[in-house]
Scaffold this motif. Structure first.
Motif, PDB file in Angstrom:
ATOM      1  N   ASP A 141       1.010  -3.084  11.815  1.00 48.09           N
ATOM      2  CA  ASP A 141      -0.015  -2.380  11.416  1.00 48.09           C
ATOM      3  C   ASP A 141      -0.721  -2.837  10.372  1.00 48.09           C
ATOM      4  N   GLY A 142      -2.030  -2.255  10.293  1.00 43.59           N
ATOM      5  CA  GLY A 142      -3.140  -2.814   9.490  1.00 43.59           C
ATOM      6  C   GLY A 142      -2.832  -2.629   8.104  1.00 43.59           C
ATOM      7  N   VAL A 143      -1.983  -1.910   7.449  1.00 45.78           N
ATOM      8  CA  VAL A 143      -1.757  -1.750   6.235  1.00 45.78           C
ATOM      9  C   VAL A 143      -0.815  -3.006   5.354  1.00 45.78           C
ATOM     10  N   TRP A 144      -0.420  -3.635   6.550  1.00 43.37           N
ATOM     11  CA  TRP A 144       0.166  -4.994   6.329  1.00 43.37           C
ATOM     12  C   TRP A 144      -0.753  -6.201   6.520  1.00 43.37           C
ATOM     13  N   LYS A 145      -1.406  -6.612   5.258  1.00 45.60           N
ATOM     14  CA  LYS A 145      -2.613  -7.582   5.456  1.00 45.60           C
ATOM     15  C   LYS A 145      -1.964  -9.184   5.535  1.00 45.60           C
ATOM     16  N   LYS A 146      -2.204  -9.640   6.852  1.00 40.63           N
ATOM     17  CA  LYS A 146      -1.734 -11.158   6.704  1.00 40.63           C
ATOM     18  C   LYS A 146      -2.253 -12.084   5.723  1.00 40.63           C
ATOM     19  N   VAL A 147      -1.454 -12.658   5.098  1.00 38.15           N
ATOM     20  CA  VAL A 147      -1.669 -13.656   4.095  1.00 38.15           C
ATOM     21  C   VAL A 147      -1.326 -15.058   4.267  1.00 38.15           C
ATOM     22  N   ALA A 148      -0.618 -15.269   5.382  1.00 37.07           N
ATOM     23  CA  ALA A 148      -0.385 -16.724   5.724  1.00 37.07           C
ATOM     24  C   ALA A 148       0.346 -16.671   7.198  1.00 37.07           C
TER      25      ALA A 148
END
Length: 233
Positions: A141-148
């Motif tokens: 889901d887009g509310v979980w931002k990929k950071v690594a």
């Protein structure tokens, strides 16, 4: 000559004065009682929960997987939820008889907090490991931002409604009391229609991590989260 004598006399007087002070100086002292300072850290400041729900449907069967990776018992006939804290290590669901093109209902969700207890302001991370690549499609889901992202692992930072404090891309969940369910990480796993019936898959694993905001930095929390999930520098 007279001036010379005056200078010598002045130096002598100063020397005498220094000796006099050194001979009579004493430091005043006294003792007080003891004050004991006790320090206690926050207990249960962060409680993070991970659960997943599987639903059997057209094109696949679902079983509960035990710690040894074996399917056990009868196949599920209705939606069933497992809690990572109580189910045991490596326990999850086994999907069998999968047909090409199937969409597997698998709702993975994190919540933070404990009933009637305070939770400190926190960044919440989730790590998804999927060695199957495009063979099993997981859409986070887009509310979980990929950071690594590294090898088969992707690290996400929760940026949904509950993360209402902080700056852009570094939002966190402010201190609160009780339990806050977070938006599901993902709710389905897709099997491409071109998948061969003889195809074999490895487990998709999900783990959560939360870290306090106070007296901390986002960069520090991100580094700790990456280290926790085995990301290499």
């Amino acid at each position: 000559m007279k001036m010379k004598n005056m200078l010598i006399g002045g130096m002598s007087l100063a020397l005498v004065a220094c000796i006099s002070i050194g001979g009579t100086l004493a430091y005043l002292s006294d003792n007080t009682g003891t004050v004991q300072n006790k320090f206690q850290m926050v207990t249960n400041g962060i409680v993070l929960n991970l659960q997943e729900t599987a639903t059997p449907g057209t094109g696949y069967d679902v079983y509960v997987k035990d710690a040894d990776g074996n399917a056990q018992g009868e196949k599920l006939t209705k939606a069933t939820t497992l809690n990572a804290d109580t189910a045991g290590e490596n326990v999850g669901f086994v999907y069998k008889e999968i047909q090409p093109g199937a969409t597997l209902a698998k709702d993975v969700k994190l919540s933070i907090g404990k009933q009637n207890e305070d939770t400190v302001s926190s960044w919440v991370f989730a790590c998804v490991e999927n060695a199957n690549g495009a063979a099993l499609n997981v859409t986070v889901d887009g509310v979980w931002k990929k950071v690594a992202n590294q090898d088969n692992k992707a690290l996400y930072l929760y940026q949904g409604t509950e993360a209402s404090a902080g700056v852009e891309n570094e939002k966190y969940i402010p201190k609160f009391n009780g339990v806050k369910p977070l938006t599901s990480l993902f709710t389905t796993v897709g099997v491409p229609a071109t998948t061969e019936q003889s195809a074999e898959f490895t487990d998709i694993t999900v783990k959560g991590y939360a870290e306090q905001v106070d007296n901390n930095t986002y960069a520090g929390a991100l580094a700790n989260a990456k280290n926790n999930f085995g990301f290499k520098e």
